[in-house]
Design an enzyme around this catalytic site. Structure first.
Site, PDB file in Angstrom:
ATOM      1  CD  GLU A 239      -8.328   3.925  -0.118  1.00 30.73           C
ATOM      2  OE1 GLU A 239      -7.875   4.974  -0.587  1.00 30.73           O
ATOM      3  OE2 GLU A 239      -8.128   3.567   1.039  1.00 30.73           O
TER       4      GLU A 239
ATOM      5  CB  ALA B 272      -0.441   2.418   2.626  1.00 30.14           C
TER       6      ALA B 272
ATOM      7  CG  ASP C 244      -4.927   3.178  -2.746  1.00 30.33           C
ATOM      8  OD1 ASP C 244      -4.548   4.358  -2.777  1.00 30.33           O
ATOM      9  OD2 ASP C 244      -5.957   2.817  -2.124  1.00 30.33           O
TER      10      ASP C 244
ATOM     11  N   GLY D  78      -6.983   4.794   4.707  1.00 25.21           N
ATOM     12  CA  GLY D  78      -8.208   5.503   5.042  1.00 25.21           C
ATOM     13  C   GLY D  78      -7.986   6.916   5.529  1.00 25.21           C
ATOM     14  N   GLY D  79      -6.716   7.369   5.479  1.00 21.65           N
ATOM     15  CA  GLY D  79      -6.452   8.763   5.829  1.00 21.65           C
ATOM     16  C   GLY D  79      -7.282   9.719   4.978  1.00 21.65           C
TER      17      GLY D  79
HETATM   18  C1  5RP Z   1      -7.004   7.221   1.285  1.00 21.82           C
HETATM   19  C2  5RP Z   1      -5.826   6.387   1.585  1.00 21.82           C
HETATM   20  C3  5RP Z   1      -4.501   6.863   1.074  1.00 21.82           C
HETATM   21  O1  5RP Z   1      -3.959   5.871   0.270  1.00 21.82           O
HETATM   22  C4  5RP Z   1      -3.592   7.137   2.242  1.00 21.82           C
HETATM   23  O2  5RP Z   1      -4.228   8.057   3.112  1.00 21.82           O
HETATM   24  C5  5RP Z   1      -2.246   7.694   1.782  1.00 21.82           C
HETATM   25  O3  5RP Z   1      -2.418   8.967   1.258  1.00 21.82           O
HETATM   26  P1  5RP Z   1      -1.243   9.801   0.611  1.00 21.82           P
HETATM   27  O4  5RP Z   1      -0.834   9.084  -0.636  1.00 21.82           O
HETATM   28  O5  5RP Z   1      -1.872  11.142   0.355  1.00 21.82           O
HETATM   29  O6  5RP Z   1      -0.124   9.880   1.606  1.00 21.82           O
HETATM   30  O7  5RP Z   1      -5.884   5.349   2.207  1.00 21.82           O
HETATM   31  O8  5RP Z   1      -8.142   6.755   1.936  1.00 21.82           O
END
Ligand code: 5RP
Length: 229
Positions: A110, A90, A88, A102-103
């Site tokens: 998660e 971040a 995942d 959590g963006g």
């Molecule tokens: C989603 C998340 C994502 O992993 C986090 O926001 C990073 O996002 P991106 O890969 O689009 O930069 O925590 O809840």
């Protein structure tokens, strides 16, 4: 398709993560799949190897839909005994591989998937690497009727809570983003304190269960970082 420089780094790191993951799995393995644009690159590149994948669990409805569209099996987490590796993105990582996530509002699923996984591989472009967590507003998932109470408690902890208008999580809850918390240290302590507020489902600090490995996309290539004690 022309990718922005940041997306090119996300794609490069996702490609490295696919190779790493294929080396970790066997024909029984379940892969945990995260949420967001970096995770989407991972899903699309993993799909090129779908014959080798027994199944996945997804940390959001969006990722589950993307996996299914590729014909990759997605299971309910309750139906699997073990998650071999969870991959995942971040929003921030510090050198201890403590994260803010959590963006994309998927933090609770998660966190559950990370808790179950034997190994948590975080993938991110270089902009996510920080010395101290907290410049990115910390997401907190909250039961809707507790929103004002939780916001008041977050102010007592020194934060500046902002309701994320128009967002409902996959669990039917709302998100409060907590600004001006940098530097968050020790992160484990704040993670516990916020989780102890009545009405909070969980918060986006991943310090009690940090990543085990971080792959970070830089202009000099993909770097692999292990947690510093
Ligand atoms: C989603 C998340 C994502 O992993 C986090 O926001 C990073 O996002 P991106 O890969 O689009 O930069 O925590 O809840």
């Amino acid at each position: 398709m022309n990718l922005s420089p940041q997306d090119a780094l996300k794609k490069a790191v996702a490609q490295a993560a696919v190779e790493y993951t294929l080396n970790k799995i066997d024909d029984q393995s379940i892969i945990g799949i995260g949420t967001g644009s970096t995770a989407n690159f991972f899903i699309d590149l993993l799909a090129e190897h779908k014959a080798k994948i027994a199944g996945t669990v997804a940390s959001s409805e969006a990722s589950a839909d993307r996996l299914k569209a590729h014909g990759i099996p997605v299971y309910d987490l309750n139906a699997v005994d073990e998650v071999t590796i969870y991959v995942d993105g971040a929003d921030e990582s510090n050198p201890h591989l403590e994260l803010i996530k959590g963006g994309g509002a998927a933090l609770t699923r998660e966190k559950i998937t990370a808790a179950v996984a034997k190994e948590f591989l975080c993938i991110a472009d270089g902009s996510k690497w920080v010395d101290h967590l907290g410049t990115f507003p910390l997401p907190v998932e909250v039961i809707p009727m507790a929103r004002s109470h939780v916001a008041r408690e977050l102010v007592k902890l020194g934060g500046d809570p902002v309701y994320r208008e128009g967002v409902v999580t996959d669990n039917g809850n709302v998100i409060i983003d907590v600004h001006h918390m940098c530097p968050i240290s020790p992160a484990r302590e704040l993670e516990e304190k916020i989780n102890n507020i009545t009405g909070v489902v969980t918060n986006g600090l991943f310090a009690l269960r940090p990543a085990d490995v971080l792959m970070i996309g830089t202009d000099d290539g993909v770097k692999t970082v292990y947690a510093k004690d």
